[in-house]
Design an enzyme around this catalytic site. Sequence first.
Site, PDB file in Angstrom:
ATOM      1  N   ARG A 190     -10.464 -16.779   3.837  1.00  0.00           N
ATOM      2  CA  ARG A 190     -10.699 -18.022   4.581  1.00  0.00           C
ATOM      3  C   ARG A 190     -12.196 -18.170   4.818  1.00  0.00           C
ATOM      4  NH1 ARG A 190      -6.497 -17.424   9.478  1.00  0.00           N
ATOM      5  NH2 ARG A 190      -7.399 -15.337   9.442  1.00  0.00           N
ATOM      6  N   ASP A 249     -15.845 -19.655   5.762  1.00  0.00           N
ATOM      7  CA  ASP A 249     -16.317 -20.435   6.907  1.00  0.00           C
ATOM      8  C   ASP A 249     -16.915 -21.768   6.459  1.00  0.00           C
ATOM      9  OD1 ASP A 249     -15.620 -18.475   8.719  1.00  0.00           O
ATOM     10  OD2 ASP A 249     -17.594 -17.528   8.703  1.00  0.00           O
ATOM     11  N   ARG A 254     -22.818 -12.244   6.014  1.00  0.00           N
ATOM     12  CA  ARG A 254     -23.980 -12.953   6.568  1.00  0.00           C
ATOM     13  C   ARG A 254     -24.758 -12.080   7.540  1.00  0.00           C
ATOM     14  NH1 ARG A 254     -21.403 -18.067   8.986  1.00  0.00           N
ATOM     15  NH2 ARG A 254     -23.548 -18.369   9.752  1.00  0.00           N
TER      16      ARG A 254
END
Length: 256
Positions: free
Chosen positions: A50, A52, A202
């Site tokens: 999933r 972002d 990230r």
Amino acid sequence: MPRFALKVEYDGTPFAGWQRQADQPSVQGAIEAALAKLEPGEHTIAAAGRTDAGVHARGQVCHCDLVKDWSPFRLSEALNHHLKPLPVAIVDAALVSEDWHARFSAMERRYLFRLVSRRAPLTLEGGQVWHVKHDLDLEPMQEAARHLIGLHDFTTFRSTMCQAASPVKTLDGLEISRIGTDWGAEFQFRLRARSFLHNQVRSFVGTLERVGAGAWEPEEVRRALEARDRAACGPVCPPKGLFLMGVGYPDDPFQG
């Protein structure tokens, strides 16, 4: 009901992420709406990851259950017709067994993060790369990345909103390369793991960028990892520049 695996490419810029949301556009919602035009009714698809808001994909994988016995080629063509003009494409489709699952059957996820270092603004690919104006040193970032490979408690490098039951994961690979171009230096971060924590990639890239900029020493990344404290993480980089490149399965449904 036949089950189909779909390989999906998308530009995540206009979406609030993969997951369907009631009041914002999502990649899942776009594909389910296209499926409803082929077979009226509600559709729920499941994905390998999933992503972002703002994150892109070259090789996202999802599966859907349909009533009609579609040929994979006709299914992908029909979906692509109904997905226009959104930046979402079904690049491949395959018939799979009824117990095959895009998420739970997956053995590996592969991500790419693109970072461009140059003084001038980026007029092209603005939503596809993270742009920094300062120079970066490749070798310290590579040295720091080696501390992250393997089995670790990655509490430092996961979002406080992460819903994973455990912060312990195995990072199978983290390779950083520099590509010199006429328009700037591009740094590519390629990561491999069975699964990732929320914001883990990230968090890695944002921290390693600080090493490349000279603000952190490579050894500080090891200490941050061992701290097991979110406050010890470097800055989290923006989602643009991050791509889900592919998903690995014991038997690739798109081969053969």
